[in-house]
Enzyme design. Structure first.
Site, short mmCIF file in Angstrom:
data_model
loop_
_atom_site.label_atom_id
_atom_site.label_comp_id
_atom_site.label_asym_id
_atom_site.label_seq_id
_atom_site.Cartn_x
_atom_site.Cartn_y
_atom_site.Cartn_z
N PHE A 613 0.89 -1.27 0.12
CA PHE A 613 0.12 -0.62 -0.12
C PHE A 613 1.02 1.30 0.23
CE2 PHE A 613 -1.83 -3.32 1.50
CZ PHE A 613 -3.73 -3.19 0.63
N GLY A 614 2.13 0.74 0.33
CA GLY A 614 2.67 2.12 -0.25
C GLY A 614 4.11 1.89 0.56
N LYS A 630 4.82 1.69 8.23
CA LYS A 630 4.41 1.58 7.06
C LYS A 630 3.15 2.52 7.14
CE LYS A 630 4.38 -3.21 6.43
NZ LYS A 630 3.81 -4.29 5.88
N ASP A 727 -2.52 -11.15 -1.04
CA ASP A 727 -1.41 -10.93 -1.63
C ASP A 727 -0.32 -11.97 -1.12
OD1 ASP A 727 0.34 -9.59 -3.44
OD2 ASP A 727 0.33 -7.86 -2.18
#
Ligand SMILES: *[C@@H]1O[C@H](CO)[C@@H](O)[C@H](O)[C@H]1NC(C)=O
Ligand SMILES: *[C@@H]1O[C@H](CO)[C@@H](O)[C@H](O)[C@H]1NC(C)=O
Ligand SMILES: *[C@@H]1O[C@H](CO)[C@@H](O)[C@H](O)[C@H]1NC(C)=O
Ligand SMILES: *[C@@H]1O[C@H](CO)[C@@H](O)[C@H](O)[C@H]1NC(C)=O
Ligand SMILES: *[C@@H]1O[C@H](CO)[C@@H](O)[C@H](O)[C@H]1NC(C)=O
Ligand SMILES: *[C@@H]1O[C@H](CO)[C@@H](O)[C@H](O)[C@H]1NC(C)=O
Ligand SMILES: *[C@@H]1O[C@H](CO)[C@@H](O)[C@H](O)[C@H]1NC(C)=O
Length: 925
Positions: A613-614, A630, A727
Site C-alpha cells: 500500500f505504500g 507503513k 497478496d
C-alpha cells in the site's frame, strides 16, 4: 550388520540416480541350495536358507528346466503360517514379486491352492492348475515400515509352496498414487503390444525388472476380440521414456496400429471387479508426413468425461519417439476388461498402442498395533529353543499363544505362555497392552519384579504362579476394575499384602511366598492416621492456592480495565510504560501521535521497502523498540470509518506467525500502521537476493514455509470472519531475529470492501502469484491464497523468481515450467542449484507434490492451508530423518493428480488468463 546398510540407504537417498539399479535387488530362490549368478540376466540369486527355517526343499522335474530358480521349490506344512521377512526402506516404493511353479504333474495329489499375504493384507489366492506354468504375483507398495512379510498359509488343497521371491526398489515417485497410505497396487496386467516374440521383457531391458508380457503369449481369454486390420509396427530408434513410470525403451519400440481405424482387445483381470490404477503407454513410432495425423478417442470403457478426449500422441508428448503416458488414478473395472480406441473422422491414421498396465487397489489390512507387537517379540525372544513365529501376530491367522481382538488394527487380548520355560524379567512394555484381558505366564522361570500393570484396566485374569518373581506385590492390582483372578503362589515375593487385594479380587492366591504377609491392625491404623493428616495438609494447600489465584485474577482484571478506559485516539501514546505491551492488552492497539512517529523515524528518513500500500520506514520508538512504519499511500481511498474498522480488526489478530500490529496513526490525511520490525528482512531477499550470507538451506526453507503456512492457516480458519490475505508472496513473508517467519500485510482494506463493489471488481494481487480462477470469476476464496502460496513453495524449491520472460520463455511463469519438470520427475533441473543436493529426495517430493496441488487451476482441487502445513511438517520429519513417520499426516501430501488424463486444452487457457492480468499491485515489501 546394521550401521553399514543404514549408511547405504542414506547414501542412496542423496544420490537418487543410482537408485533402482540391480545391486539393490533382492532375489531369493526359495528352496535353492546355493547362491549363484543367473547367466542370462547377471542377477544374483540367493538361497532362502537365511530367511526361513521351516518347510522342506522339494526337487522338481521340468522338461525344459533351464532356469535354476525353478529346479527346486519350498513346501510348507498345510497348517500354520510361514513368512519371509524382507528388509525395506520405510516409505520407499517397491515391486514385490512371488512366483510359483509346482512342477510335479504326475503325482496323485491334488494341485495346491493356498493364500498369499503381504504383511496382514491378503494378496492373492494361489491356485495351481497347470504344473508347468509359472504363476506370478506382483504387488507395488510403498513400504509401511522397515520390513515387509510375505506369508503363505491356509491351504484348501495340497500344501503351500513358493519358488521365488523378489524385491525391486522403484525410483522416486514412480507408481505414486493418491491412495498409497491405504492401498497396495496389485498388478493385474502389464502388456507389451506388438511384441516380436512370445517372451516377456524384463531386466536388463527394464532396469526396474518389471515383467512386460508379450501380446503374443497364449492364455485363456487374454487379448482376444482383436479388431480387424490390427498390425504390428516397430522401430529401432530410441524412445524418450522419461515421464513417470519409465517403461523400457524396448517395450515402447513396438506397438499395434488399427489400420482400419480401430483397436480393440478383451482380457480377464484376475481379482476384479475392483478399482484400478490404469496406464496407457503411447509413443508415436511411425514417421507421419506433414499432412498426416493420428488422432483417436477411447470408446470403451465408457467413462463420462474421458471418451471425448482426443489423443494425438505426438502432440501430447511434444514430439515423436517420446512417451505420452495418460492414466486413470482410479477407475472401476470389471473382471472382463474390454477396451477400444477409434480414430477421429479427420485423422489420416488409425490408433496406436505400445503398452498398458492395470493395477488393482488392494486395501491394506493394518498390522497388529505395534506396541502390542513389541511385547510379543520380547516374550518370543525369551522362549528357550522352541520355534519362532512369523509375520503379524493376528493376521491372517494368529500365533497359537495369542488371542486378538477384531478391531482394526487388531489388539492382543490374551496371552497364554504357561509352562514354556520362559527365562528373564517380565517385559515392562506390557503396560502398553491396554486391551489385554488375560495374561498367563505361570510355570516358567521368570525372575525380577512384577512390572507396572496399573494401566491394564481390562485385565480380568493374571497368572504368575510358579515362577521366581521377587519384590513386592503391587497394591494397585486391587484397583484394576475388572481383575477377578490373581495367582502369584510359589514365587519369592515379599512385603505386605494390601487389604484391598483380598477384598476386591474374587480369586486371589498368594501361598508359597514365605515373605508375603498381611497387614496388621496396628499398621492399618497408622495408615488411616497418615491419610487423614495428609488430606488435611492437602486441603490447606488447596485453600491457599485458590486464594492466590483469586488475588491474581482480580489484579489482572483491574489492570486491563484501566487500560480499556484509556482515551485512545486523542491520547498520545507513552512508549516508556512497558505494561502496554503485555499479554493482557494485546487485543487493543494504540493510536500513536504523528509527532512521535516523526521522531521515531527521523522524519521518515530510512525507507526500508515498499509494501502493498505504500512505502515502509524504519523507526525506533522512545523505549528502544524497533518498528516498521507503513504509510498508506492510497489513504484517500480508505474512508475514515473503514480504516478504524480495519485497525480494530487487525489488532485482534495475534499469532506467532503473523507480524503484529503495534499501533496506528490517523491524523489529518495520514493513515499509518506501525508494525513490529523484522530484523532479517523478507523471504524474497533470502531466496533471490545476491547476498550469499542470506542463503537458506533446505531445512530452513521448510521451517520458513511451515511458519508462513501456519500464519495463513490462522487467518483462514482461526479468524472470524476468516481473512483472505490476497497478496501472499515471498516479499510478504518476513523473518525475525531468530529466522522465524511471519506473514505481513494481511487483512488490509481489501477484505472489508464488500460495500465498495466497484473497487473489488478488479482483481488485485501480484503478477506471478495471482490465482487464475479468482482472476477469471472474481470469486475470492481462501483457495486464492493457496495458489499464491503454491508459487511461494515452488520458489523455495527452485530458487527462481515467480515470473520472468527471460527465464521461462513464452510461458513466462514458474508454474508451467515447474509442473512439466516435476511431472517428468526431473529433479535435477528444478531444484535450486544452491542447495547442492543437500536434501532428502523424499522430503523434496513431499513439497513438490503439495506445491503442484496448490497451483491446480481449479480452487476445489487445491488443498487447504491446514493440509499444506501437515505436508510441510511431514517433509521436515523426513528431512530430519525421524523414524516415526505419521501416515495420517502424509496422506494429504500424497494426493497427487499428476498422472490424471491430461486434458489438452487446460493449461493453455489458464496461462493466457494470467498474462491478461491488468491489475498489477506494487510488488515489494
Ligand atoms: C531415477 O530418477 C532420476 C530422476 O529422474 C533419474 O535421473 C535416474 O536416472 C533414475 N534412475 C534410474 C536407475 O532410472
Ligand atoms: C548366500 O548369500 C547370502 C546373502 O549374501 C548369505 O547370507 C548366505 O550365507 C549365502 N549362502 C550361501 C550358501 O553361500
Ligand atoms: C476410487 O473411487 C471409488 C468411487 O469413487 C471410491 O469409492 C474409492 O475409494 C476410490 N479409491 C480407491 C483406492 O478405490
Ligand atoms: C499429402 O500431401 C501430398 C502432397 O502434398 C498429397 O499427394 C497426399 O495426397 C496428401 N495425403 C493426404 C492423406 O492428404
Ligand atoms: C516441445 O518441443 C520443442 C521442439 O522439440 C521444444 O523446443 C520445446 O521446448 C518443447 N516444449 C515443451 C513444453 O517441452
Ligand atoms: C477395554 O476397556 C474399555 C473401557 O472400559 C472398553 O471400551 C473396551 O471394549 C475393553 N476392551 C476389551 C477387549 O474388553
Ligand atoms: C507350589 O509348588 C509346589 C512344589 O513345587 C507344588 O506341589 C504346588 O502344587 C504348587 N502350588 C500351586 C498352587 O501351584
Amino acid at each position: 550388520m546394521a550401521p553399514p546398510s543404514y549408511l547405504l540407504i542414506l547414501f542412496l537417498q542423496f544420490l537418487p540416480s543410482v537408485f533402482g539399479q540391480a545391486d539393490e535387488f533382492v532375489s531369493i530362490d526359495c528352496g535353492g541350495i546355493s547362491n549363484y549368478t543367473d547367466a542370462s540376466t547377471g542377477l544374483t540369486w540367493i538361497s532362502d536358507i537365511g530367511y526361513i527355517k521351516q518347510g522342506k526343499v522339494v526337487e522338481i522335474e521340468i522338461p525344459n528346466g533351464d532356469r535354476l530358480q525353478y529346479q527346486r521349490r519350498r513346501d510348507f506344512p498345510a497348517d500354520g503360517k510361514y513368512c519371509y521377512s524382507l528388509r525395506t526402506t520405510e516409505r520407499w516404493r517397491y515391486l514385490v514379486r512371488a512366483t510359483f511353479q509346482y512342477g510335479n504333474s504326475n503325482s496323485e495329489e491334488p494341485f495346491p491352492k493356498f493364500q498369499l499375504y503381504l504383511d496382514a493384507t491378503r494378496w492373492s489366492t494361489v491356485t495351481v492348475q497347470d504344473a508347468l506354468r509359472v504363476y506370478v504375483e506382483e504387488m507395488i507398495i510403498r513400504a509401511p515400515s522397515n520390513s515387509i512379510d510375505v506369508c503363505l498359509c491356509c491351504a484348501s488343497t495340497g500344501t503351500p509352496f513358493i519358488s521365488t521371491l523378489e524385491l525391486r526398489p522403484l525410483n522416486l515417485s514412480m507408481y505414486a498414487t493418491d491412495y498409497e497410505d491405504d492401498f497396495f497396487l496389485k498388478v493385474a496386467a502389464r502388456v507389451n503390444f506388438g511384441a516380436p516374440t512370445k517372451d516377456a521383457i524384463r531386466y536388463p531391458d527394464d532396469p526396474y525388472d518389471r515383467i512386460w508380457s508379450s501380446d503374443q503369449e497364449k492364455k485363456q481369454n487374454y487379448l482376444v476380440g482383436v479388431a480387424p486390420g490390427t498390425e504390428r509396427v516397430s522401430t529401432s530408434k530410441s524412445i524418450d521414456t522419461r515421464t513417470r513410470e519409465y517403461p523400457p525403451v524396448k517395450v515402447m519400440q513396438t506397438a499395434v496400429v488399427g489400420t482400419e481405424g480401430s483397436l480393440s482387445y478383451r482380457l480377464d483381470l484376475e481379482g476384479f471387479p475392483g478399482n484400478a490404477r490404469a496406464y496407457a503407454f503411447l509413443a508415436e513410432i511411425e514417421d507421419l508426413g506433414r499432412n498426416e495425423t493420428r488422432k483417436f478417442t477411447m470408446q470403451q470403457p465408457r467413462k463420462p468425461g474421458y471418451n471425448n478426449i482426443v489423443v494425438n500422441i505426438a502432440e501430447n508428448a511434444n514430439g515423436s519417439y517420446t512417451l505420452y503416458e495418460p492414466s486413470y488414478m482410479n477407475i472401476s473395472l470389471d473382471f472382463v476388461f474390454s477396451f477400444s480406441f477409434v480414430k477421429t473422422r479427420d485423422s489420416t491414421h488409425g490408433p496406436l498402442l505400445n503398452a498398458i498396465e492395470i493395477d488393482k487397489y488392494v486395501l491394506i489390512n493394518p498390522k497388529t498395533t505395534s506396541k502390542d507387537k513389541t511385547v510379543l517379540n520380547r516374550l518370543e525372544a525369551m522362549y528357550q529353543g522352541s520355534h519362532t513365529h512369523d509375520g503379524d501376530p493376528c493376521n491372517p491367522i494368529s500365533w497359537e499363544w495369542v488371542t486378538c481382538s477384531t478391531n482394526t488394527p487388531p489388539r492382543i487380548t490374551k496371552i497364554v505362555l504357561s509352562g514354556r520355560n520362559l527365562k528373564g524379567n517380565i517385559p515392562f512394555e506390557l503396560k502398553y497392552m491396554d486391551e489385554l484381558t488375560e495374561l498367563w505366564l505361570d510355570g516358567n522361570s521368570l525372575s525380577g519384579q512384577i512390572p507396572d500393570l496399573s494401566k491394564l484396566i481390562n485385565l480380568t485374569t493374571l497368572h504368575l504362579e510358579n515362577n521366581r518373581l521377587t519384590g513386592p506385590l503391587p497394591s494397585y492390582l486391587g484397583d484394576l476394575p475388572n481383575l477377578q483372578e490373581l495367582y502369584v503362589q510359589n514365587n519369592s515375593l515379599h512385603g505386605e499384602i494390601a487389604p484391598k487385594l483380598l477384598t476386591q479380587i474374587g480369586k486371589f492366591n498368594y501361598s508359597g511366598n514365605p515373605d508375603l504377609y498381611l497387614k496388621t491392625r496396628h499398621k492399618n491404623l497408622k495408615l488411616i492416621l497418615g491419610t487423614t493428616v495428609g488430606a488435611f495438609a492437602l486441603f490447606l494447600a488447596m485453600l491457599l492456592g485458590s486464594f492466590l489465584l483469586l488475588y491474581n485474577l482480580r489484579k489482572r482484571t483491574s489492570k486491563s480495565n484501566s487500560l480499556k478506559n484509556m482515551p485512545k485516539p486523542s491520547a498520545s501514546y507513552a512508549w516508556g510504560r512497558s505494561e502496554f505491551i503485555t499479554e493482557d492488552n494485546l487485543d487493543v492497539s494504540y493510536h500513536i501521535a504523528l509527532s512521535d512517529l516523526e521522531e521515531a523515524t527521523q522524519n521518515f528518513s530510512k525507507n526500508i521497502g515498499k509494501g502493498s500500500f505504500g512505502p515502509v520506514y524504519y523507526g525506533r520508538m522512545k523505549d528502544g523498540r524497533e518498528v516498521a512504519v507503513k504509510i498508506m499511500a492510497e489513504a484517500s481511498s480508505h474512508g475514515e470509518h473503514q480504516f478504524l474498522n480495519e485497525v480494530a480488526l487487525l489488532s485482534r489478530i495475534h499469532h506467532k506467525h503473523l507480524v503484529p500490529l503495534i499501533g496506528y496513526c490517523k491524523e489529518s490525511d495520514q493513515r499509518i500502521l506501525v508494525y513490529e520490525y523484522m530484523h532479517n528482512g523478507t523471504l524474497q531477499d533470502h531466496i533471490h537476493g545476491s547476498d550469499s550470507l542470506k542463503y537458506l538451506d533446505w531445512l530452513s526453507r521448510l521451517s520458513t514455509a511451515e511458519d508462513a503456512a501456519k500464519g495463513l492457516e490462522y487467518l483462514h480458519s482461526g479468524c472470524n470472519p476468516s481473512i483472505i490475505h490476497r497478496d501472499v508472496k515471498t516479499s510478504n513473508i518476513l523473518l525475525d531475529l531468530n529466522m522465524r517467519a511471519k506473514v505481513s500485510d494481511f487483512g488490509l482494506s481489501r477484505q472489508t470492501d464488500e460495500n465498495y463493489t466497484h473497487v473489488s471488481s478488479v482483481a488485485c494481487g501480484t503478477v506471478g502469484y495471482l490465482d487464475p480462477e479468482y482472476y477469471g470469476n472474481q470469486q475470492l476464496t481462501e483457495k486464492s491464497d493457496i495458489y499464491s502460496f503454491g508459487v511461494v513453495l515452488l520458489e523455495l524449491i527452485s530458487g527462481r523468481k515467480p515470473f520472468s520472460v527471460e527465464a521461462y520463455g513464452p510461458e513466462w511463469n514458474i508454474i508451467h515450467w515447474a509442473r512439466s519438470l516435476i511431472r517428468k520427475g526431473d529433479v535435477t533441473s528444478i531444484v535450486d542449484p544452491s542447495l547442492a543436493g543437500n536434501f532428502k529426495m523424499e522430503s523434496f517430493w513431499r513439497i513438490a507434490e503439495v506445491a503442484l496441488l496448490s497451483v491446480e487451476p481449479h480452487g476445489a482441487s487445491r488443498p487447504k492451508m491446514q493440509e499444506i502445513v501437515l505436508a510441510i511438517q511431514d517433509a521436515i520429519k523426513i528431512e530430519k530423518g525421524s523414524k516415526k513417520c505419521n501416515y495420517q499426516i502424509s496422506s494429504i501430501s500424497s494426493t497427487m493428480h499428476l498422472s490424471e488424463m491430461r486434458l489438452p486444452s487446460n493449461d493453455t487457457d489458464i496461462e493466457s488468463l494470467e498474462s491478461a492480468n491488468g491489475c498489477i499491485a506494487p510488488s515489494a515489501r
